[in-house]
Design an enzyme around this catalytic site. Structure first.
Site, PDB file in Angstrom:
ATOM      1  N   GLU A 273      44.872  53.471  32.135  1.00 31.95           N
ATOM      2  CA  GLU A 273      45.318  52.621  33.246  1.00 31.95           C
ATOM      3  C   GLU A 273      46.570  51.860  32.858  1.00 31.95           C
ATOM      4  OE1 GLU A 273      42.507  49.776  34.725  1.00 31.95           O
ATOM      5  OE2 GLU A 273      40.847  51.196  34.735  1.00 31.95           O
TER       6      GLU A 273
ATOM      7  N   HIS B 154      46.793  44.632  44.212  1.00 33.18           N
ATOM      8  CA  HIS B 154      47.207  45.164  42.910  1.00 33.18           C
ATOM      9  C   HIS B 154      48.092  46.388  43.139  1.00 33.18           C
ATOM     10  CE1 HIS B 154      46.732  45.584  38.550  1.00 33.18           C
ATOM     11  NE2 HIS B 154      46.741  46.883  38.759  1.00 33.18           N
TER      12      HIS B 154
ATOM     13  N   GLU C   6      35.573  50.371  31.037  1.00 31.85           N
ATOM     14  CA  GLU C   6      35.844  49.076  30.387  1.00 31.85           C
ATOM     15  C   GLU C   6      34.559  48.347  29.981  1.00 31.85           C
ATOM     16  OE1 GLU C   6      38.503  46.825  32.893  1.00 31.85           O
ATOM     17  OE2 GLU C   6      40.230  48.012  32.252  1.00 31.85           O
TER      18      GLU C   6
ATOM     19  N   CYS D  25      18.660  39.419  27.973  1.00 34.99           N
ATOM     20  CA  CYS D  25      17.345  39.501  28.625  1.00 34.99           C
ATOM     21  C   CYS D  25      16.237  39.757  27.593  1.00 34.99           C
ATOM     22  CB  CYS D  25      17.369  40.623  29.664  1.00 34.99           C
ATOM     23  SG  CYS D  25      17.170  42.263  28.961  1.00 34.99           S
TER      24      CYS D  25
END
Ligand SMILES: [Zn+2]
Length: 688
Positions: free
Chosen positions: A316, A367, A159, A166
């Site tokens: 998923e 979950h 993901e 930076c």
């Protein structure tokens, strides 16, 4: 594009991948749990595990000291039990030692604050050290497991999201800009309209990424920063994938996308992948209108599928509850099968869960998982997973089958970024994704396949091309649309189209800019409506496109002058009463419509239903479907698999028409009228 079918994603394995994310490293102290997991996998009719996501600390507990023994054991158990492994690179989270020794790997936010170690996705996209460390661990993984017979797919990172501000990333951004603008700072200043507010750069070093403590109102800069972030994510992905490509050239590579996330250009990333994959967490939460959320989920499936024009992996979904929603609703009985068959209908060749087994601690301990804290197969969730597994095992001939969409709907990330960044014509809820979904809805309801595509996608396979809110028109796009229309295509665009170019500078030839001649209209002004305000739209009695009576427009109303276009509907109120609300312009062998307002569902349904019938677009079942029921077809050569899905919480009666079918789930012949139970589904194959 219209290939008859594809080889299985995993070579010589013509089965749906069924299983999910597994974290055996969380159970090192109790390895008997591993044995129990492999026993339960068979009972759940699962055949695949994704391992290695976030496993870096378990694989390299100290810099340069590697501990693969536990993973060796898991691979051996996978081999013994014929379980396929999707092997992840561990780089989406990092060990504490790495961040402590090399602070440059930690991400810096837009306010220029270096983040502490922790969380995930907390890495710099540019850091040479992070890329080097990723290369070392990924090389070792590929060398050790690349030839293992169960290694099936590479799952790179996890993901990807976010951005890093930076100093390393700032420098990389400047180099990226120098390439994009051919080292011509004046060209960049012109592209950014830098004379506004004295924003002219006189040195490349003055350029900084957008920041709330600095510059964030130069739209061209904001757009370029988002483009750069996608490109830098791709550069990181390429660096991570390099050893995998070299050592295991035959193993497909993917990375998993996040639902409706729009921070990265997923179309562009898809060009780097062998197979697209994504994570879907729908909200089918037992309300009267919750079935409507199924439309956007199907929209995303149609997008993922169209990216490479072939089946994708559902990497998923939750087998049960989703623990991060405001209300963590239990999945209603029967819904798991229908939600998963929706994914298959949309082009998925896998159903993979997050997660296989619940952790005992930390943020995802509640979950949903196939195996609960009380690790028994005697749970409702486990039974529904096992039932789905049996169904998938009976559908092996669906694996690799394709869609034949004749409709393309443009939903473009760069366009979305530009719309969301724009100040005016309305700043509350720009609603781009919602409007695209509203244009998709009539096709979903009719069971007509669509591809969801970017501006860059080929339009050649379509009879109908729809571009809602095509605000930004990049170079060459209008020309390709014009060619599509001249060749006989039907094109529809809407309000808020043809306003800016690729650097978000406004067109000066009258909106919709490069689409003005094609659509035959000039959009002089745009009215933004209050949320509780609407404007009537009156269909011309002889419009010829299925419209009748009075509709309601909301959100946006373009004020048009019909030039060469014919007016089909007009506004019925406001100072623009009588002005065109819908026009059509015949060009070459085709036509271009301009829909000037965001209209109610009856309008889009009437209009697109007429076009579906007039253009003879394939309805999955050839018949109308009850509201909240949809259907989609996958083709394998001459064979068809029709997925019929009810997202309503009540049973629905479906007329199947004259065709007889075999219900592939029950194995029974079926014809005439059938009743789909609440959240029920069927897979129908026409009988000869
Ligand atoms: Zn950085």
């Amino acid at each position: 594009m219209n290939q008859s079918s594809f080889a299985p994603i995993v070579r010589d394995y013509p089965h749906f991948l069924h299983g999910g994310d597994y974290n055996p490293e969380q159970w090192m102290a109790t390895p008997e749990v591993w044995d129990e997991d492999f026993r339960l996998l068979k009972e759940a009719h699962c055949n695949t595990l994704t391992v290695g996501v976030f496993s870096w600390a378990a694989l390299e507990p100290e810099e340069g000291r590697f501990t693969f023994d536990w993973l060796d054991t898991i691979f051996q158990k996978a081999l013994d039990n014929e379980v396929r492994i999707i092997l992840a690179t561990p780089t989406a989270a990092r060990p504490a030692w790495l961040a402590a020794k090399y602070p440059e790997v930690l991400r810096v936010d837009s306010q220029r604050r270096r983040q502490l170690w922790g969380g995930r996705h907390n890495h710099c996209l540019t850091s040479p050290i992070y890329r080097q460390k990723a290369d070392i661990i990924n090389t070792l993984l590929a060398q050790r497991y690349g030839q293992h017979p169960m290694t099936s797919v590479w799952h790179v990172n996890n993901e990807y999201n976010g951005e890093c501000h930076c100093p390393l990333c700032q420098n990389a951004f400047r180099v990226w800009l120098q390439t994009r603008y051919n080292n011509d700072l004046d060209a960049l200043n012109r592209a950014y309209w830098a004379g506004f507010w004295s924003h002219t750069y006189t040195n490349w070093e003055q350029i900084e990424s957008p920041s709330p403590i600095g510059e964030r109102q130069v739209h061209g800069l904001n757009l370029d920063w988002k483009r750069f972030t996608t490109d830098q994510t791709i550069a990181f992905f390429r660096a991570e994938s390099k050893p995998l490509r070299e050592i295991t050239p035959d193993i497909p590579i993917t990375t998993n996308y996040i639902g409706g996330y729009a921070g990265l250009d997923y179309y562009k990333i898809a060009r780097e992948l062998d197979v697209v994959s994504w994570d879907s967490y729908p909200d089918y939460h037992d309300r009267e209108d919750s079935w409507r959320s199924a439309i956007f989920v199907s929209f995303l499936h149609a997008q993922r599928r169209a990216m490479l024009g072939k089946p994708f992996l559902l990497m998923e979904c939750s087998p049960g509850v989703q623990n991060y929603k405001p209300f963590c609703k239990l999945k209603r009985p029967g819904l798991h099968l229908t939600e998963c068959l929706q994914s298959v209908a949309g082009g998925a060749d896998s159903i993979l869960y997050f997660q296989w087994r619940k952790s005992l601690g930390s943020v995802e301990k509640f979950h949903g998982a196939v195996v609960d804290h009380y690790a028994t197969s005697e749970t409702r969730v486990f039974a529904e997973v096992a039932e789905l597994g049996r169904v998938l095992e009976s559908l092996n001939d669906v694996v690799g089958s394709t869609h034949r969409a004749q409709v393309g709907i443009i939903y473009d990330y760069e366009n979305r970024w530009a719309i969301e960044d724009s100040a005016g014509p309305r700043n509350k809820d720009k609603a781009y994704a919602e409007v695209c979904t509203e244009h998709y809805r009539p096709f979903w309801q009719a069971g007509v396949s669509c591809d969801i595509i970017s501006e860059d996608h080929s339009f050649d396979n379509y009879k109908l091309l729809i571009a809602p809110m095509l605000y930004m028109v990049r170079p060459g796009v209008a020309e390709r649309i014009e060619q599509f229309v001249k060749n006989g295509g039907t094109f529809i665009t809407t309000f808020l189209s043809g306003l800016t170019n690729e650097t978000d500078l406004c067109f000066q030839n009258g909106f919709p800019g490069p689409l003005r001649e094609l659509t035959g209209v000039w959009a002089e002004e745009i009215d933004a409506l209050y949320d509780d305000e609407s404007v009537p739209v009156e269909a011309n009695p002889d419009n010829g496109y299925g419209l009748s009576g009075t509709y309601q427009a909301k959100t946006y109303c373009d004020l048009l002058h019909a030039e060469s276009a014919q007016v089909l509907a007009t506004y019925g109120a406001q100072f623009y009463a009588g002005k065109p609300a819908l026009t059509v312009n015949n060009v070459g062998a085709g036509r271009a419509f301009y829909m000037a307002s965001r209209n109610d569902t009856r309008f889009t349904t009437d209009f697109y239903t007429h076009l579906i019938d007039e253009l003879g677009l394939r309805r999955a079942l050839g018949v109308a479907l009850p509201e909240g029921v949809t259907a989609d077809v996958r083709f394998a050569g001459d064979r068809e698999f029709i997925f019929l899905l009810n997202f309503r919480r009540e049973a629905q009666t479906v007329e199947l028409g004259a065709q007889s079918y075999t219900d592939r789930i029950s194995g029974q012949p079926i014809s005439g009228t059938t009743i789909l139970p609440a959240y029920g589904s069927m897979v129908l194959e026409p009988q000869p």
